[in-house]
Design a protein around this motif. Structure first.
Motif, PDB file in Angstrom:
ATOM      1  N   TRP A 239       0.923  -1.181   0.060  1.00  0.00           N
ATOM      2  CA  TRP A 239       0.049   0.000   0.039  1.00  0.00           C
ATOM      3  C   TRP A 239       0.582   1.201  -0.038  1.00  0.00           C
ATOM      4  CZ3 TRP A 239      -5.290   0.523   0.004  1.00  0.00           C
ATOM      5  CH2 TRP A 239      -6.091  -0.702   0.123  1.00  0.00           C
ATOM      6  N   TRP A 240       0.587   2.296  -0.995  1.00  0.00           N
ATOM      7  CA  TRP A 240       1.155   3.597  -1.033  1.00  0.00           C
ATOM      8  C   TRP A 240      -0.007   4.444  -0.570  1.00  0.00           C
ATOM      9  CZ3 TRP A 240       5.060   3.804  -5.654  1.00  0.00           C
ATOM     10  CH2 TRP A 240       5.935   2.896  -5.683  1.00  0.00           C
ATOM     11  N   ALA A 241       0.324   5.467   0.122  1.00  0.00           N
ATOM     12  CA  ALA A 241      -0.741   6.596   0.408  1.00  0.00           C
ATOM     13  C   ALA A 241      -0.148   7.993  -0.361  1.00  0.00           C
ATOM     14  CB  ALA A 241      -0.782   6.809   1.829  1.00  0.00           C
ATOM     15  N   PHE A 242      -1.266   8.715  -1.000  1.00  0.00           N
ATOM     16  CA  PHE A 242      -0.840   9.811  -1.735  1.00  0.00           C
ATOM     17  C   PHE A 242      -1.969  10.901  -1.348  1.00  0.00           C
ATOM     18  CE2 PHE A 242       0.877   6.354  -4.506  1.00  0.00           C
ATOM     19  CZ  PHE A 242       2.161   6.990  -4.784  1.00  0.00           C
ATOM     20  N   GLY A 243      -1.479  12.245  -1.523  1.00  0.00           N
ATOM     21  CA  GLY A 243      -2.355  13.333  -1.182  1.00  0.00           C
ATOM     22  C   GLY A 243      -1.325  14.428  -0.761  1.00  0.00           C
ATOM     23  N   ASP A 244      -2.286  15.456   0.144  1.00  0.00           N
ATOM     24  CA  ASP A 244      -1.836  16.443   0.700  1.00  0.00           C
ATOM     25  C   ASP A 244      -1.361  16.420   2.152  1.00  0.00           C
ATOM     26  OD1 ASP A 244      -4.153  16.667   2.035  1.00  0.00           O
ATOM     27  OD2 ASP A 244      -5.109  17.788   0.483  1.00  0.00           O
TER      28      ASP A 244
ATOM     29  N   CYS B  32     -10.509   4.607  11.081  1.00  0.00           N
ATOM     30  CA  CYS B  32     -11.278   4.318  10.236  1.00  0.00           C
ATOM     31  C   CYS B  32     -10.813   3.665   9.140  1.00  0.00           C
ATOM     32  CB  CYS B  32     -12.022   5.757  10.234  1.00  0.00           C
ATOM     33  SG  CYS B  32     -13.545   5.823   8.974  1.00  0.00           S
ATOM     34  N   ILE B  33      -9.613   4.023   8.702  1.00  0.00           N
ATOM     35  CA  ILE B  33      -9.087   3.706   7.375  1.00  0.00           C
ATOM     36  C   ILE B  33      -8.492   2.405   7.374  1.00  0.00           C
ATOM     37  CG2 ILE B  33      -7.097   4.024   5.613  1.00  0.00           C
ATOM     38  CD1 ILE B  33      -7.192   7.020   6.483  1.00  0.00           C
ATOM     39  N   SER B  34      -8.222   2.016   8.800  1.00  0.00           N
ATOM     40  CA  SER B  34      -7.627   0.624   9.144  1.00  0.00           C
ATOM     41  C   SER B  34      -8.626  -0.516   8.701  1.00  0.00           C
ATOM     42  CB  SER B  34      -7.042   0.797  10.435  1.00  0.00           C
ATOM     43  OG  SER B  34      -6.742  -0.695  10.836  1.00  0.00           O
ATOM     44  N   ALA B  35      -9.802  -0.040   9.250  1.00  0.00           N
ATOM     45  CA  ALA B  35     -11.046  -0.691   9.502  1.00  0.00           C
ATOM     46  C   ALA B  35     -11.535  -1.023   7.861  1.00  0.00           C
ATOM     47  CB  ALA B  35     -11.987  -0.302  10.133  1.00  0.00           C
ATOM     48  N   ALA B  36     -11.598   0.041   7.364  1.00  0.00           N
ATOM     49  CA  ALA B  36     -11.890  -0.018   5.826  1.00  0.00           C
ATOM     50  C   ALA B  36     -11.108  -0.923   4.692  1.00  0.00           C
ATOM     51  CB  ALA B  36     -11.895   1.396   5.300  1.00  0.00           C
ATOM     52  N   ILE B  37      -9.846  -0.860   4.909  1.00  0.00           N
ATOM     53  CA  ILE B  37      -8.814  -1.442   4.089  1.00  0.00           C
ATOM     54  C   ILE B  37      -8.295  -2.637   4.544  1.00  0.00           C
ATOM     55  CG2 ILE B  37      -8.501   0.535   2.638  1.00  0.00           C
ATOM     56  CD1 ILE B  37      -5.703   1.007   4.038  1.00  0.00           C
ATOM     57  N   GLY B  38      -8.406  -2.889   5.929  1.00  0.00           N
ATOM     58  CA  GLY B  38      -8.060  -4.142   6.431  1.00  0.00           C
ATOM     59  C   GLY B  38      -6.375  -4.219   6.762  1.00  0.00           C
ATOM     60  N   VAL B  39      -5.828  -2.894   6.959  1.00  0.00           N
ATOM     61  CA  VAL B  39      -4.357  -2.710   7.400  1.00  0.00           C
ATOM     62  C   VAL B  39      -4.519  -2.316   8.635  1.00  0.00           C
ATOM     63  CG1 VAL B  39      -2.139  -1.349   6.921  1.00  0.00           C
ATOM     64  CG2 VAL B  39      -3.779  -1.902   4.812  1.00  0.00           C
TER      65      VAL B  39
ATOM     66  N   VAL C 187      -6.946   1.119  -6.781  1.00  0.00           N
ATOM     67  CA  VAL C 187      -7.000   2.499  -6.436  1.00  0.00           C
ATOM     68  C   VAL C 187      -8.434   2.649  -5.200  1.00  0.00           C
ATOM     69  CG1 VAL C 187      -7.573   5.089  -7.061  1.00  0.00           C
ATOM     70  CG2 VAL C 187      -6.680   3.137  -8.584  1.00  0.00           C
ATOM     71  N   HIS C 188      -8.116   3.298  -4.200  1.00  0.00           N
ATOM     72  CA  HIS C 188      -9.034   3.881  -3.220  1.00  0.00           C
ATOM     73  C   HIS C 188      -8.917   5.137  -3.029  1.00  0.00           C
ATOM     74  CE1 HIS C 188      -9.812  -0.649  -1.918  1.00  0.00           C
ATOM     75  NE2 HIS C 188      -8.877  -0.795  -2.490  1.00  0.00           N
ATOM     76  N   TRP C 189     -10.075   5.785  -3.180  1.00  0.00           N
ATOM     77  CA  TRP C 189     -10.011   7.382  -2.855  1.00  0.00           C
ATOM     78  C   TRP C 189     -10.587   7.682  -1.377  1.00  0.00           C
ATOM     79  CZ3 TRP C 189      -8.030  10.808  -5.907  1.00  0.00           C
ATOM     80  CH2 TRP C 189      -7.964  10.678  -7.313  1.00  0.00           C
ATOM     81  N   MET C 190     -10.091   8.554  -0.615  1.00  0.00           N
ATOM     82  CA  MET C 190     -10.548   9.014   0.368  1.00  0.00           C
ATOM     83  C   MET C 190     -11.656  10.078   0.436  1.00  0.00           C
ATOM     84  SD  MET C 190      -9.290   7.239   2.886  1.00  0.00           S
ATOM     85  CE  MET C 190      -9.995   7.952   4.147  1.00  0.00           C
ATOM     86  N   THR C 191     -13.129  10.268   1.012  1.00  0.00           N
ATOM     87  CA  THR C 191     -13.798  11.391   1.030  1.00  0.00           C
ATOM     88  C   THR C 191     -12.763  12.447   1.737  1.00  0.00           C
ATOM     89  OG1 THR C 191     -14.553  10.529   3.014  1.00  0.00           O
ATOM     90  CG2 THR C 191     -16.155  10.398   1.031  1.00  0.00           C
ATOM     91  N   ILE C 192     -13.288  13.586   1.120  1.00  0.00           N
ATOM     92  CA  ILE C 192     -12.618  14.852   1.817  1.00  0.00           C
ATOM     93  C   ILE C 192     -12.945  15.081   3.295  1.00  0.00           C
ATOM     94  CG2 ILE C 192     -11.909  17.326   1.503  1.00  0.00           C
ATOM     95  CD1 ILE C 192     -12.741  17.085  -1.458  1.00  0.00           C
ATOM     96  N   THR C 193     -11.713  15.375   4.243  1.00  0.00           N
ATOM     97  CA  THR C 193     -12.184  15.544   5.508  1.00  0.00           C
ATOM     98  C   THR C 193     -12.927  16.749   5.908  1.00  0.00           C
ATOM     99  OG1 THR C 193     -10.106  16.596   5.673  1.00  0.00           O
ATOM    100  CG2 THR C 193     -10.030  14.300   6.172  1.00  0.00           C
ATOM    101  N   PRO C 194     -13.839  16.677   6.980  1.00  0.00           N
ATOM    102  CA  PRO C 194     -14.530  17.798   7.108  1.00  0.00           C
ATOM    103  C   PRO C 194     -13.744  19.060   7.669  1.00  0.00           C
ATOM    104  CG  PRO C 194     -14.567  16.270   9.080  1.00  0.00           C
ATOM    105  CD  PRO C 194     -14.034  15.770   7.755  1.00  0.00           C
ATOM    106  N   ILE C 195     -14.415  20.090   7.564  1.00  0.00           N
ATOM    107  CA  ILE C 195     -13.469  21.480   7.996  1.00  0.00           C
ATOM    108  C   ILE C 195     -14.273  22.113   9.006  1.00  0.00           C
ATOM    109  CG2 ILE C 195     -12.384  21.530   5.817  1.00  0.00           C
ATOM    110  CD1 ILE C 195     -14.555  23.565   4.819  1.00  0.00           C
ATOM    111  N   THR C 196     -13.773  23.088   9.561  1.00  0.00           N
ATOM    112  CA  THR C 196     -14.436  23.934  10.638  1.00  0.00           C
ATOM    113  C   THR C 196     -15.047  25.345   9.914  1.00  0.00           C
ATOM    114  OG1 THR C 196     -12.344  25.315  11.133  1.00  0.00           O
ATOM    115  CG2 THR C 196     -12.807  23.316  12.570  1.00  0.00           C
TER     116      THR C 196
END
Length: 267
Positions: A48-53, A229-236, A155-164
């Motif tokens: 698994w590789w993780a990409f993003g900001d 949450c990510i761990s539970a979703a992708i089994g890592v 490929v697995h996309w993440m929903t954008i996290t909530p903001i304040t």
């Protein structure tokens, strides 16, 4: 919110998200040639590789969520946007496709990628006026998915996290909501952890999970909550999970007490 605090929010978010200005947007090629041979470094051993900001990469002393996942290479970098941009510092690593291409060129192809992208795009709109239609972002999700699938990468996309509401990109909440709604209806593989970070009964980010003067990035508690949450979703598993010991290797030279002794062989 006091004016001094708002100014501090702008400075913190600017430093972490990276200021961006819009440049030309080109589609991702889905006919890219074969990747170079995998190198011998530790990237090549990770599935698994993780990409993003910076939300995924982490910042200061707070690691990003993928850093809490066991064996996941965290290739995310602050300021990375879904739509190609050039940062105000001239950093060419601001484009998600370029970020992924550089990693593949360096270390070959992973089996799976998990991608968090869109928050820096909200910042580019809010601060630098990158006023693009919704389709500019949704088309990019599709283009990058097709490109990576062509390379044989899951490929697995993440929903954008909530903001304040008071954070630097608070005025872009409508776009964050619209992109998440589109992702959920798109049929693209999705890890949806937005609700794990929301305040109870609210669409906004829980203040206890972010920096007091930020409103975007997660603190240590928020990052770990996100990672669970990510761990539970992708089994890592998380790095804090106990490691199951290898099962003992049976000693075939010793008699098994559960098997009756047949006695010595006959003549």
């Amino acid at each position: 919110m006091p004016r001094r605090r708002r100014a501090s929010v702008a400075l913190v978010a600017s430093a972490l998200l990276c200021a961006s200005v819009l440049t030309g947007c080109s589609p991702v090629s889905v006919t890219a040639g074969p990747a170079p041979p995998i190198t011998t470094d530790w990237w090549s051993t990770a599935e698994w590789w993780a990409f993003g900001d910076s939300l995924f990469a982490g910042h200061s002393s707070v690691p990003g969520a993928p850093s809490h996942l066991r064996g996941v290479v965290n290739a995310a970098a602050g300021g990375t946007t879904l739509v190609p941009v050039t940062t105000s510092m001239g950093n060419p690593n601001g484009d998600l496709a370029g970020q992924i291409s550089a990693a593949i060129e360096r270390a070959g192809r992973p089996r799976h990628v998990i991608i968090s992208a869109g928050m820096a795009d909200l910042y580019a709109r809010q601060v630098w006026g990158a006023d693009l239609p919704l389709a500019s972002y949704t088309d990019r999700y599709v283009d990058i998915t097709q490109w990576l699938r062509h390379l044989g990468i899951d490929v697995h996309w993440m929903t954008i996290t909530p903001i304040t509401s008071w954070g630097i990109v608070g005025a872009q909440a409508w776009l964050q909501s619209a992109l998440n709604a589109w992702l959920r209806s798109s049929g693209l593989p999705l890890v949806d952890c937005e609700s794990s970070l929301q305040a109870p009964g609210s669409p906004w980010l829980d203040d206890s999970l972010t920096f007091a003067l930020d409103g975007v990035h997660l603190n240590e508690t928020g990052s770990l909550t996100y990672a669970r949450c990510i761990s539970a979703a992708i089994g890592v598993p998380l790095t804090t999970d106990p490691v199951e010991p290898d099962p003992p290797v049976p000693d075939t030279t010793a008699p098994d007490p559960s098997v009756p002794d047949p006695g010595p062989p006959g003549p």
